[in-house]
Design a protein around this motif. Structure first.
Motif, PDB file in Angstrom:
ATOM      1  N   GLU A 194     -11.410  -3.436   0.870  1.00  0.00           N
ATOM      2  CA  GLU A 194     -10.722  -3.750   1.177  1.00  0.00           C
ATOM      3  C   GLU A 194      -9.420  -5.492   1.554  1.00  0.00           C
ATOM      4  O   GLU A 194      -8.772  -5.328   1.053  1.00  0.00           O
ATOM      5  CB  GLU A 194     -10.580  -3.721   3.115  1.00  0.00           C
ATOM      6  CG  GLU A 194      -8.654  -3.727   3.126  1.00  0.00           C
ATOM      7  CD  GLU A 194      -9.337  -2.615   5.255  1.00  0.00           C
ATOM      8  OE1 GLU A 194      -8.210  -2.681   5.927  1.00  0.00           O
ATOM      9  OE2 GLU A 194     -10.274  -3.277   5.429  1.00  0.00           O
TER      10      GLU A 194
ATOM     11  N   GLU B  88      -2.971   5.269  -0.813  1.00  0.00           N
ATOM     12  CA  GLU B  88      -3.340   4.465  -1.017  1.00  0.00           C
ATOM     13  C   GLU B  88      -3.926   4.329   0.823  1.00  0.00           C
ATOM     14  O   GLU B  88      -4.912   4.304   1.234  1.00  0.00           O
ATOM     15  CB  GLU B  88      -2.813   3.217  -0.994  1.00  0.00           C
ATOM     16  CG  GLU B  88      -4.441   1.935  -0.863  1.00  0.00           C
ATOM     17  CD  GLU B  88      -3.742   0.727  -1.410  1.00  0.00           C
ATOM     18  OE1 GLU B  88      -3.937  -0.459  -0.872  1.00  0.00           O
ATOM     19  OE2 GLU B  88      -3.460   0.265  -2.130  1.00  0.00           O
TER      20      GLU B  88
ATOM     21  N   ALA C 262       0.723  -1.133  -0.327  1.00  0.00           N
ATOM     22  CA  ALA C 262      -0.083  -0.178   0.171  1.00  0.00           C
ATOM     23  C   ALA C 262       0.721   1.350   0.253  1.00  0.00           C
ATOM     24  O   ALA C 262       1.807   1.859   0.389  1.00  0.00           O
ATOM     25  CB  ALA C 262      -0.663  -0.225   1.496  1.00  0.00           C
TER      26      ALA C 262
END
Length: 224
Positions: free
Chosen positions: A101, A42, A38
């Motif tokens: 997610e 993000e 990530a």
């Protein structure tokens, strides 16, 4: 006063819903192009979504308190419908966020796994191509590491098996003790039956003797 407070709080809820929809739209873009880890953007969007969801929970709680503070007859149906709708939208947004997610994390894990497999294949090819120049000691060391890892896994399995065996042994001892108690009770029953039989036999004998004595006495009285 309560109506004004309800309207102001609902306005905040609507504003937070729009912000959440915007961040969810941004977060969905990361799902289309998943990176190995990530990135800052993000993480920023992710933190923003979580913060907005928490604020919306607080806002809905505040709306609940406002409606509960009013007289049940004074609360309009439209307010209750609006409150219910805000709860539904929050639930939908939370589900969408969790779904995205999970999808991003699954894709990231899959990509990392594929990368790891490709790296292992590449390393294996290099070792094969350089087989003639490989150091025997390095190869033995690698094999030793693999063997140690396998032995460690086997040790864990054996420990679990020993634990299971001990549990089974303990249960078997408990069942054996229960079986002995049951056998003792069963063996005691015939003894009780024999005792009762002897008592009945003696009672019949005493009754027969008494009847004989009475009969003899009657006969003696009759003839005398």
């Amino acid at each position: 006063m309560s109506s004004a407070t309800f309207s102001q709080t609902r306005s905040q809820a609507l504003n937070l819903e729009k912000q959440t929809e915007l961040l969810l739209s941004q977060y969905s873009r990361f799902q289309a192009a998943v990176t190995p880890e990530a990135g800052p953007d993000e993480l920023r969007v992710l933190a923003g979504i979580k913060q907005l969801l928490e604020k919306r929970d607080d806002t809905i709680t505040k709306l609940n308190r406002i409606t509960e503070a009013q007289d049940i007859n004074a609360v309009s149906t439209s307010k209750l419908q609006q409150l219910t709708r805000h709860k539904e939208i929050l639930n939908d947004h939370r589900k969408s966020y969790l779904k995205m997610e999970a999808a991003i994390q699954d894709e990231r894990n899959k990509n990392n796994l594929l990368f790891s497999v490709r790296s292992d294949i590449t390393a294996h090819k290099k070792r094969t191509e350089q087989g003639a120049s490989l150091n025997a000691n390095d190869y033995i060391l690698d094999e030793r590491v693999r063997v140690d890892s396998a032995n460690s896994f086997a040790d864990r399995l054996l420990q679990q098996a020993y634990h299971t065996r001990d549990e089974l042994y303990s249960q078997r001892q408990y069942l054996a003790g229960a079986q002995l108690r049951m056998l003792g009770a069963v063996q005691a029953v015939p003894g009780i039956n024999v005792l009762i039989s002897k008592i009945n036999t003696r009672r019949k004998r005493d009754t027969l003797i008494l009847a004989t004595v009475i009969s003899v006495c009657i006969l003696l009285l009759f003839f005398l």
